[in-house]
Scaffold this motif. Structure first.
Motif, PDB file in Angstrom:
ATOM      1  N   ASP A  54       0.597  -1.268  -0.058  1.00 34.19           N
ATOM      2  CA  ASP A  54       0.468  -0.028  -0.027  1.00 34.19           C
ATOM      3  C   ASP A  54       0.922   1.629   0.053  1.00 34.19           C
ATOM      4  O   ASP A  54       0.405   1.809  -0.593  1.00 34.19           O
ATOM      5  CB  ASP A  54      -0.733   0.092   1.303  1.00 34.19           C
ATOM      6  CG  ASP A  54      -2.363   0.992   1.111  1.00 34.19           C
ATOM      7  OD1 ASP A  54      -3.165   0.370   0.022  1.00 34.19           O
ATOM      8  OD2 ASP A  54      -2.607   1.161   1.927  1.00 34.19           O
ATOM      9  N   LYS A  58       0.992   4.185  -2.637  1.00 31.75           N
ATOM     10  CA  LYS A  58       0.662   5.321  -2.975  1.00 31.75           C
ATOM     11  C   LYS A  58       2.075   6.253  -2.902  1.00 31.75           C
ATOM     12  O   LYS A  58       1.915   7.369  -3.383  1.00 31.75           O
ATOM     13  CB  LYS A  58       0.519   5.767  -1.491  1.00 31.75           C
ATOM     14  CG  LYS A  58       0.770   7.410  -0.520  1.00 31.75           C
ATOM     15  CD  LYS A  58       0.304   7.540   0.929  1.00 31.75           C
ATOM     16  CE  LYS A  58      -0.112   8.914   0.948  1.00 31.75           C
ATOM     17  NZ  LYS A  58       0.554   9.960   0.419  1.00 31.75           N
ATOM     18  N   GLU A  87      -0.985  -2.910  -7.704  1.00 33.69           N
ATOM     19  CA  GLU A  87      -2.221  -3.784  -6.793  1.00 33.69           C
ATOM     20  C   GLU A  87      -3.034  -4.853  -6.817  1.00 33.69           C
ATOM     21  O   GLU A  87      -3.824  -5.777  -6.132  1.00 33.69           O
ATOM     22  CB  GLU A  87      -2.481  -3.164  -7.862  1.00 33.69           C
ATOM     23  CG  GLU A  87      -2.960  -1.602  -7.287  1.00 33.69           C
ATOM     24  CD  GLU A  87      -3.663  -0.205  -8.050  1.00 33.69           C
ATOM     25  OE1 GLU A  87      -4.492  -0.437  -9.207  1.00 33.69           O
ATOM     26  OE2 GLU A  87      -4.012   0.915  -7.142  1.00 33.69           O
ATOM     27  N   ARG A  93     -10.793  -3.530  -3.246  1.00 36.19           N
ATOM     28  CA  ARG A  93     -11.069  -2.115  -2.228  1.00 36.19           C
ATOM     29  C   ARG A  93     -11.901  -1.422  -2.114  1.00 36.19           C
ATOM     30  O   ARG A  93     -13.255  -2.028  -2.557  1.00 36.19           O
ATOM     31  CB  ARG A  93     -10.400  -1.116  -3.150  1.00 36.19           C
ATOM     32  CG  ARG A  93      -9.041  -1.352  -3.595  1.00 36.19           C
ATOM     33  CD  ARG A  93      -7.923  -0.623  -2.238  1.00 36.19           C
ATOM     34  NE  ARG A  93      -6.770   0.176  -2.435  1.00 36.19           N
ATOM     35  CZ  ARG A  93      -6.230   0.281  -1.373  1.00 36.19           C
ATOM     36  NH1 ARG A  93      -6.478   0.850  -0.515  1.00 36.19           N
ATOM     37  NH2 ARG A  93      -4.742   0.696  -1.703  1.00 36.19           N
ATOM     38  N   ASP A 134      -8.805   3.397   1.126  1.00 37.07           N
ATOM     39  CA  ASP A 134      -7.252   4.794   0.145  1.00 37.07           C
ATOM     40  C   ASP A 134      -7.887   5.112   1.794  1.00 37.07           C
ATOM     41  O   ASP A 134      -8.479   5.808   2.544  1.00 37.07           O
ATOM     42  CB  ASP A 134      -8.039   5.636  -0.798  1.00 37.07           C
ATOM     43  CG  ASP A 134      -7.187   6.750  -0.173  1.00 37.07           C
ATOM     44  OD1 ASP A 134      -5.769   5.940  -0.886  1.00 37.07           O
ATOM     45  OD2 ASP A 134      -7.973   7.875  -1.521  1.00 37.07           O
TER      46      ASP A 134
END
Length: 150
Positions: A54, A58, A87, A93, A134
């Protein structure tokens, strides 16, 4: 099979397929995982691996923005392709509605009220939603939930 083992297997597959772009990204990921293990003298579990992935995603998103603003579309495209590879190792998500519902449930569970409890709520939310949402979106949902609770 742990996520780390899956990443190692994917690296071998990329080597066999001579997929240099994917191989490079997976090697960067494995290097970041190894660095964390060496620095902290720990064995990473899936939750920690997801947190590192993650973080790398970012960083790549920030780089895409910077390169696009700087007129370097070639570098922005390279970073975007790395994001796609990274990803694949993240869980699905959550939608904005799912995040908001989860945050509201946590606010009620903790008995939080008002912006002063944001740190307490964010700490719990981060552990429960790590890699699945997120964190910018989560932060906005927490602010909205706490301002509505005040």
């Amino acid at each position: 099979m742990s996520l780390k083992e899956q990443i190692t297997e994917d690296m071998k597959t990329a080597m066999r397929a001579k997929d240099a772009e994917r191989l490079g990204t997976i090697r960067l990921l494995l290097a970041a995982l190894k660095q964390k293990e060496v620095d902290e003298r720990i064995e990473l579990d899936d939750v920690m691996v997801i947190a590192i992935v993650d973080k790398l995603v970012k960083q790549r998103k920030d780089s895409v923005t910077a390169f696009t603003e700087g007129g370097r579309q070639d570098l922005a495209d390279k970073e975007a392709s790395e994001i796609k590879v990274l990803e694949t190792y993240l869980p699905k998500r959550m939608s904005a509605e799912e995040v908001a519902a989860e945050v509201k449930a946590i606010v009620v569970e903790l008995g939080a009220s008002g912006p002063g409890d944001m740190g307490k709520v964010m700490g719990t939310v981060k552990t429960r939603l790590a890699g699945r949402a997120d964190m910018g979106q989560v932060s906005a949902a927490v602010k909205a939930a706490l301002s509505g609770a005040a």
